[in-house]
Design a protein around this motif. Structure first.
Motif, PDB file in Angstrom:
ATOM      1  N   UNK A   1       0.856  -1.163  -0.080  1.00 24.75           N
ATOM      2  CA  UNK A   1      -0.136   0.090   0.069  1.00 24.75           C
ATOM      3  C   UNK A   1       0.938   1.060   0.114  1.00 24.75           C
ATOM      4  N   UNK A   2       2.130   1.275  -0.814  1.00 22.12           N
ATOM      5  CA  UNK A   2       3.019   2.351  -0.842  1.00 22.12           C
ATOM      6  C   UNK A   2       2.734   3.419  -1.586  1.00 22.12           C
ATOM      7  N   UNK A   3       1.610   3.320  -2.475  1.00 24.02           N
ATOM      8  CA  UNK A   3       0.897   4.359  -3.229  1.00 24.02           C
ATOM      9  C   UNK A   3       1.501   4.728  -4.629  1.00 24.02           C
ATOM     10  N   UNK A   4       1.308   5.799  -5.020  1.00 24.76           N
ATOM     11  CA  UNK A   4       2.041   6.162  -6.170  1.00 24.76           C
ATOM     12  C   UNK A   4       3.612   6.179  -6.516  1.00 24.76           C
ATOM     13  N   UNK A   5       3.925   6.064  -7.879  1.00 23.00           N
ATOM     14  CA  UNK A   5       5.193   5.858  -8.008  1.00 23.00           C
ATOM     15  C   UNK A   5       6.053   7.415  -8.436  1.00 23.00           C
ATOM     16  N   UNK A   6       6.714   7.776  -7.662  1.00 24.99           N
ATOM     17  CA  UNK A   6       7.319   9.137  -7.709  1.00 24.99           C
ATOM     18  C   UNK A   6       8.300   9.443  -8.627  1.00 24.99           C
ATOM     19  N   UNK A   7       9.324   8.285  -8.515  1.00 25.33           N
ATOM     20  CA  UNK A   7      10.522   8.309  -9.159  1.00 25.33           C
ATOM     21  C   UNK A   7      11.037   6.887  -9.680  1.00 25.33           C
ATOM     22  N   UNK A   8      11.762   6.607 -10.562  1.00 30.48           N
ATOM     23  CA  UNK A   8      12.177   5.388 -10.938  1.00 30.48           C
ATOM     24  C   UNK A   8      13.480   5.498 -11.771  1.00 30.48           C
ATOM     25  N   UNK A   9      14.212   4.373 -12.039  1.00 34.63           N
ATOM     26  CA  UNK A   9      15.544   4.516 -12.429  1.00 34.63           C
ATOM     27  C   UNK A   9      15.911   2.964 -12.822  1.00 34.63           C
ATOM     28  N   UNK A  10      16.596   2.850 -13.934  1.00 34.67           N
ATOM     29  CA  UNK A  10      17.102   1.554 -14.370  1.00 34.67           C
ATOM     30  C   UNK A  10      18.311   1.356 -13.671  1.00 34.67           C
ATOM     31  N   UNK A  11      18.411   0.055 -13.098  1.00 36.50           N
ATOM     32  CA  UNK A  11      19.651  -0.251 -12.397  1.00 36.50           C
ATOM     33  C   UNK A  11      20.614  -0.817 -13.403  1.00 36.50           C
ATOM     34  N   UNK A  12      21.873  -0.190 -13.575  1.00 36.92           N
ATOM     35  CA  UNK A  12      22.609  -0.351 -14.696  1.00 36.92           C
ATOM     36  C   UNK A  12      24.132  -0.618 -14.124  1.00 36.92           C
ATOM     37  N   UNK A  13      24.714  -1.058 -15.225  1.00 34.18           N
ATOM     38  CA  UNK A  13      26.385  -1.504 -14.971  1.00 34.18           C
ATOM     39  C   UNK A  13      26.909  -0.189 -14.539  1.00 34.18           C
ATOM     40  N   UNK A  14      27.854  -0.159 -13.471  1.00 34.78           N
ATOM     41  CA  UNK A  14      28.593   1.005 -13.095  1.00 34.78           C
ATOM     42  C   UNK A  14      30.111   0.547 -13.580  1.00 34.78           C
ATOM     43  N   UNK A  15      30.847   1.717 -13.861  1.00 36.21           N
ATOM     44  CA  UNK A  15      32.211   1.624 -14.317  1.00 36.21           C
ATOM     45  C   UNK A  15      32.983   1.228 -13.193  1.00 36.21           C
ATOM     46  N   UNK A  16      34.188   0.282 -13.330  1.00 33.19           N
ATOM     47  CA  UNK A  16      34.701  -0.079 -14.356  1.00 33.19           C
ATOM     48  C   UNK A  16      33.890  -1.389 -15.012  1.00 33.19           C
ATOM     49  N   UNK A  17      34.048  -1.455 -16.223  1.00 38.87           N
ATOM     50  CA  UNK A  17      33.360  -2.722 -16.920  1.00 38.87           C
ATOM     51  C   UNK A  17      34.045  -4.083 -16.658  1.00 38.87           C
ATOM     52  N   UNK A  18      35.310  -4.003 -16.438  1.00 41.21           N
ATOM     53  CA  UNK A  18      36.034  -5.497 -16.190  1.00 41.21           C
ATOM     54  C   UNK A  18      35.239  -6.306 -15.343  1.00 41.21           C
ATOM     55  N   UNK A  19      34.837  -6.158 -14.210  1.00 41.21           N
ATOM     56  CA  UNK A  19      34.073  -7.325 -13.331  1.00 41.21           C
ATOM     57  C   UNK A  19      32.837  -7.756 -14.081  1.00 41.21           C
ATOM     58  N   UNK A  20      32.420  -6.982 -15.185  1.00 41.85           N
ATOM     59  CA  UNK A  20      31.109  -7.368 -15.741  1.00 41.85           C
ATOM     60  C   UNK A  20      31.397  -8.209 -17.083  1.00 41.85           C
TER      61      UNK A  20
END
Length: 202
Positions: A160-179
């Motif tokens: 029952x947390x209500x409307x969605x005020x903000x959202x963002x994609x969870x993406x890869x953060x630099x550096x890329x080597x571990x990925x």
């Protein structure tokens, strides 16, 4: 000819010296006309450490979840909570919860500003495998998440947390080597499997 155990130890040692399992870090940037925040998701031995700060809301607690889709064309397009086990909604520390249930973030007055400081470790979400949250969406809600305990008709699905005020994609953060590494399994697990195969073969 080398004894079996000598060959076994030598080969495992060589494998161990070449295995790298670097820490992965993901990031989500929550940005609207009024809300601003960056949240990091860092692999640790205990789980994913979630850290960051968010500004732009009044003092209070606000629902904070990972949703199943990374479509942030609108926050409603992010779908439902990430819930691959088809369980009821709960709190982050509850036995029954959605994988994406992070509970609430608490906005408090800090001098003349109101800031939510996020810092916890979650042992359910991951940046690898079935419970990976990479490419999904982090969503900040308008109301307090009742953690499934409020008795409202939506308590067991959304808190029952209500409307969605903000959202963002969870993406890869630099550096890329571990990925980009071909090794995705933990070294200890990989070594165990290889050791077993070598033991059987030799």
């Amino acid at each position: 000819m080398f004894p079996r155990h000598t060959l076994y130890l030598a080969l495992v040692g060589l494998l161990a010296s070449g295995v790298r399992c670097e820490t992965r870090v993901a990031v989500a940037h929550l940005v609207t006309e009024t809300i601003s925040g960056s949240i990091l998701f860092t692999e640790t031995d205990s789980g994913i450490r979630v850290t960051g700060t968010i500004t732009g809301l009044p003092v209070g607690e606000y629902g904070f979840h990972v949703h199943e889709l990374g479509d942030t064309s609108t926050c409603d397009a992010t779908g439902a909570h990430f819930n691959p086990d088809d369980t009821n909604h709960g709190g982050r520390d509850h036995d029954e919860r959605h994988v994406g249930d992070f509970g609430n973030v608490n906005f408090v007055a800090v001098g003349e500003n109101v800031v939510a400081t996020v810092d916890f470790v979650d042992s359910v979400v991951s940046l690898r495998g079935r419970n990976s949250i990479l490419g999904r969406a982090l969503v900040l809600h308008a109301d307090t998440d009742d953690l499934g305990l409020g008795g409202h008709e939506t308590s067991l699905t959304t808190g029952n947390a209500g409307a969605r005020l903000a959202c963002a994609v969870i993406g890869i953060r630099s550096p890329s080597d571990p990925w980009n590494s071909a090794i995705t399994a933990a070294p200890s697990i990989l070594l165990l499997v290889v050791a077993f195969v070598l033991f059987i073969k030799f």
